[in-house]
Design a protein around this motif. Structure first.
Motif, PDB file in Angstrom:
ATOM      1  N   GLY A  52      46.901  53.111  51.571  1.00  0.00           N
ATOM      2  CA  GLY A  52      46.511  54.512  51.670  1.00  0.00           C
ATOM      3  C   GLY A  52      47.659  55.448  51.984  1.00  0.00           C
ATOM      4  N   ARG A  53      48.660  54.965  52.662  1.00  0.00           N
ATOM      5  CA  ARG A  53      49.807  55.817  52.994  1.00  0.00           C
ATOM      6  C   ARG A  53      50.603  56.145  51.730  1.00  0.00           C
ATOM      7  N   GLU A  54      50.850  55.122  50.911  1.00  0.00           N
ATOM      8  CA  GLU A  54      51.605  55.310  49.674  1.00  0.00           C
ATOM      9  C   GLU A  54      50.703  55.698  48.497  1.00  0.00           C
ATOM     10  N   LYS A  55      49.384  55.593  48.708  1.00  0.00           N
ATOM     11  CA  LYS A  55      48.389  55.886  47.665  1.00  0.00           C
ATOM     12  C   LYS A  55      48.624  55.028  46.421  1.00  0.00           C
ATOM     13  N   GLN A  56      48.777  53.714  46.663  1.00  0.00           N
ATOM     14  CA  GLN A  56      48.996  52.765  45.573  1.00  0.00           C
ATOM     15  C   GLN A  56      48.006  51.624  45.665  1.00  0.00           C
ATOM     16  N   LEU A  57      47.509  51.203  44.504  1.00  0.00           N
ATOM     17  CA  LEU A  57      46.630  50.049  44.396  1.00  0.00           C
ATOM     18  C   LEU A  57      47.435  48.927  43.750  1.00  0.00           C
ATOM     19  N   ILE A  58      47.634  47.854  44.482  1.00  0.00           N
ATOM     20  CA  ILE A  58      48.405  46.710  44.001  1.00  0.00           C
ATOM     21  C   ILE A  58      47.425  45.619  43.585  1.00  0.00           C
ATOM     22  N   ILE A  59      47.592  45.112  42.388  1.00  0.00           N
ATOM     23  CA  ILE A  59      46.724  44.047  41.876  1.00  0.00           C
ATOM     24  C   ILE A  59      47.551  42.786  41.715  1.00  0.00           C
ATOM     25  N   GLU A  60      47.060  41.703  42.324  1.00  0.00           N
ATOM     26  CA  GLU A  60      47.711  40.403  42.242  1.00  0.00           C
ATOM     27  C   GLU A  60      46.720  39.382  41.702  1.00  0.00           C
ATOM     28  N   ALA A  61      47.240  38.314  41.127  1.00  0.00           N
ATOM     29  CA  ALA A  61      46.388  37.259  40.596  1.00  0.00           C
ATOM     30  C   ALA A  61      46.956  35.904  40.998  1.00  0.00           C
ATOM     31  N   SER A  62      46.069  34.930  41.101  1.00  0.00           N
ATOM     32  CA  SER A  62      46.486  33.558  41.375  1.00  0.00           C
ATOM     33  C   SER A  62      46.601  32.815  40.052  1.00  0.00           C
ATOM     34  N   GLU A  63      47.106  31.615  40.113  1.00  0.00           N
ATOM     35  CA  GLU A  63      47.060  30.734  38.950  1.00  0.00           C
ATOM     36  C   GLU A  63      45.601  30.330  38.754  1.00  0.00           C
ATOM     37  N   PRO A  64      45.191  30.049  37.528  1.00  0.00           N
ATOM     38  CA  PRO A  64      43.793  29.645  37.295  1.00  0.00           C
ATOM     39  C   PRO A  64      43.411  28.394  38.088  1.00  0.00           C
ATOM     40  N   HIS A  65      42.210  28.395  38.582  1.00  0.00           N
ATOM     41  CA  HIS A  65      41.574  27.273  39.271  1.00  0.00           C
ATOM     42  C   HIS A  65      42.220  26.900  40.604  1.00  0.00           C
ATOM     43  N   GLN A  66      42.985  27.797  41.204  1.00  0.00           N
ATOM     44  CA  GLN A  66      43.475  27.582  42.565  1.00  0.00           C
ATOM     45  C   GLN A  66      42.416  28.053  43.536  1.00  0.00           C
ATOM     46  N   LYS A  67      42.354  27.405  44.683  1.00  0.00           N
ATOM     47  CA  LYS A  67      41.464  27.882  45.735  1.00  0.00           C
ATOM     48  C   LYS A  67      42.040  29.160  46.318  1.00  0.00           C
ATOM     49  N   TYR A  68      41.148  30.021  46.807  1.00  0.00           N
ATOM     50  CA  TYR A  68      41.580  31.322  47.332  1.00  0.00           C
ATOM     51  C   TYR A  68      42.588  31.156  48.467  1.00  0.00           C
TER      52      TYR A  68
END
Length: 97
Positions: A52-68
């Motif tokens: 919220g300070r920088e007003k940026q939404l960062i999207i990350e992804a894992s490798e397929p079929h990894q546990k969270y």
């Protein structure tokens, strides 16, 4: 739009387009509106973190079929703000807009 409104609107749009499972949710209004969401979609975990300070939404992804927990995350993109970003996020998560 705050992060809670963003989450609510995103999930209303996602429900018709993609089968998803909410993994984690946190919203902290006193911390400049910081929030993060995590979804599992088609075997891949996605993490959306709003600074919220920088007003940026960062999207990350894992490798397929990894546990969270213990997943290896890689940055997919950074978007400016939350307003008018729902369609962009749905595209990134693999849904048809």
């Amino acid at each position: 739009m705050n992060f809670e409104e963003f989450r609510s609107h995103l999930e209303k749009e996602l429900i018709d387009k993609i089968q998803f499972e909410l993994q984690e949710y946190c919203y902290q209004p006193p911390s400049f509106g910081y929030g993060h969401l995590s979804y599992r979609i088609r075997g891949t975990n996605y993490k959306l973190t709003y600074d919220g300070r920088e007003k940026q939404l960062i999207i990350e992804a894992s490798e397929p079929h990894q546990k969270y927990l213990g997943a290896d995350w890689h940055k997919v993109t950074t978007l400016d703000g939350l307003d008018n970003q729902i369609e962009n996020v749905i595209r990134i998560l693999g849904g048809d807009v």
